[in-house]
Design an enzyme around this catalytic site. Sequence first.
Site, mmCIF file in Angstrom:
data_model
loop_
_atom_site.group_PDB
_atom_site.id
_atom_site.type_symbol
_atom_site.label_atom_id
_atom_site.label_comp_id
_atom_site.label_asym_id
_atom_site.label_seq_id
_atom_site.Cartn_x
_atom_site.Cartn_y
_atom_site.Cartn_z
ATOM 1 N N PRO A 122 0.845 -1.208 0.000
ATOM 2 C CA PRO A 122 0.000 0.000 0.000
ATOM 3 C C PRO A 122 0.877 1.255 0.000
ATOM 4 C CG PRO A 122 -0.745 -1.580 1.656
ATOM 5 C CD PRO A 122 0.605 -2.026 1.197
ATOM 6 N N TYR A 123 0.466 2.268 -0.771
ATOM 7 C CA TYR A 123 1.312 3.441 -0.998
ATOM 8 C C TYR A 123 0.445 4.688 -1.018
ATOM 9 C CZ TYR A 123 5.007 6.168 -3.444
ATOM 10 O OH TYR A 123 5.961 7.081 -3.802
ATOM 11 N N SER A 128 7.739 7.600 3.397
ATOM 12 C CA SER A 128 8.277 6.745 4.458
ATOM 13 C C SER A 128 9.781 6.933 4.613
ATOM 14 C CB SER A 128 7.990 5.269 4.142
ATOM 15 O OG SER A 128 8.679 4.415 5.026
ATOM 16 N N GLY A 259 -4.633 -4.504 6.283
ATOM 17 C CA GLY A 259 -5.648 -4.061 5.341
ATOM 18 C C GLY A 259 -5.253 -2.720 4.767
ATOM 19 N N ILE A 261 -6.522 1.061 4.251
ATOM 20 C CA ILE A 261 -7.480 2.083 4.670
ATOM 21 C C ILE A 261 -7.928 2.863 3.437
ATOM 22 C CG2 ILE A 261 -7.808 4.142 6.091
ATOM 23 C CD1 ILE A 261 -5.442 2.997 7.844
ATOM 24 N N TYR A 440 14.125 14.397 19.294
ATOM 25 C CA TYR A 440 14.363 14.186 17.865
ATOM 26 C C TYR A 440 15.809 14.595 17.608
ATOM 27 C CZ TYR A 440 12.979 14.344 12.856
ATOM 28 O OH TYR A 440 12.831 14.133 11.506
#
Length: 528
Positions: A122-123, A128, A259, A261, A440
């Site tokens: 899924p993309y 990412s 799954g 979305i 961070y």
Amino acid sequence: MTRSWWGWGNVEDAVRGAELDALLARARALAPGELTDHEPPSIASLGLPASRISAPAALAALCSADPGDRAAHAHGKAFRDVVRNLRGDLRHVPDLVARPRGERDLIDLLDWCGRDGIAVIPYGGGSSVVGGIEPRFADGRAAVTVDLTRMGDVLQIDPVSRAARVQAGVFGPRLEDRLRPHGLTLRHFPQSFEFSTLGGWLATRSGGHYATLDTHIDDLVESMRVVTPGGVGESRRLPGSGAGPSPDRLFLGSEGTLGIITEAWMRLRERPRWRARASVRFADYGAAVAATRAVAQSGLNPANCRLLDAAEALVNAGVSVGGGVLVFGFESADHPVRASLDRAVEICRDHGGEAPDGPADGDPGDTWRSSFLRMPYQRDALARHSLIVETFETACTWDGFDRLHRAVTGAARAAIREVAGDGIVTCRFTHVYPDGPAPYFGVYAPGRWDGLLTQWDEIKAAVSEAIAANGGTITHHHAVGRDHRPWYDRQRPGPFAAALTAAKAALDPAWILNPGVLLPDAHLSGHA
């Protein structure tokens, strides 16, 4: 605008001219000598292997085997992704890129891939930074990347309940453009906002710029609709429910493994009318941390609350300070917020902070915010010149911060000395909670063109071990992907791992969805 296939954002927005000259001048102070530029290769020169699969005739119009499409969907946007792209190292590329127009197309794609044992990635926007969208499988099976951006609209707005039904493939700017005429906003702005989608935010439990209260996308979800190989599920729209475990929570953060979305009802708010902000300087870092904790625990709930340590303030805000700079701001659609700002400044002054009494020229907060928007583009420019420039993030409780901070910065500096000889480690808080901060970290170090990946991987492994050993989470908002899997496996409780495995088997019986993310690849673990 033209999206870059190899790096961040738009080609037209890349660092060049005077900005590049100034950036390289600062880089030479860190890594004296020539900084040779490495041009990205052309798509034609990559020599991608031919697709190993062909879509059924009924799905052929949805699928692309174009080399540019496949290259652009092969990696995310992490430092190691950019470097591999610059080197033309695309060992794992999808065989096809599919763009469903609606749920029927998506169901048909999953049925085909399930029958033929084809992996499905899924993309959303492809931003990412943890290997979450890379078709990197130990068995080298064929893969279809399912790009959801054709399913990217706002379907319904409920101004009474202040919610909107939104398709997963909508990009951040389009979502806000659709809400603006109604005086509403989602107010979720990750750094990737321009180039990421609602579905990606939901699947990775994205963190936005709000530093307190609703920091993660989880907090803004009213209900979701998900297509799985085992069926389609939709939760009920409710402001809250005590009816058993939350079905939405199962899929939030599942990273496309359970799954896909397709849409969600999202909680909105009125667009803010009142704003106020300030920057406070500290001579001592410990005092700056204590002041930040006091603000986080005060109940004032600033919209923004970022503590920049001395190195971060110097590198990205151009400010020389002994301890750090705390940048915070307040906003509201209902009432003026100056009183809240004044109280936060007062808290900081009680801890030795220095704040101007009124607006000042060259405010470090303004400088840092401008730099923040350019950071990914600057990272790409420096990577082209063999500089190691990357980040990692975590979260911990306040009582454990000093120990974790010492361990992580120590591990990072030791690894940098080992692989690069010298470098800088910076730290800022992206989010603060009453019980702890989300630190961070940034790393800046000279690299070798032929060893950049190995150098960064060694630094990343060292800091990940330090995080795991000192009470932090392996990720606060970057997700798990394939890159964080070893440390995620150690962080999650054993019974939960068993439950997640059982859920995967029930929802995705052929184990085709994003193999190797969150769970071991079934073809290697014997689950399939």
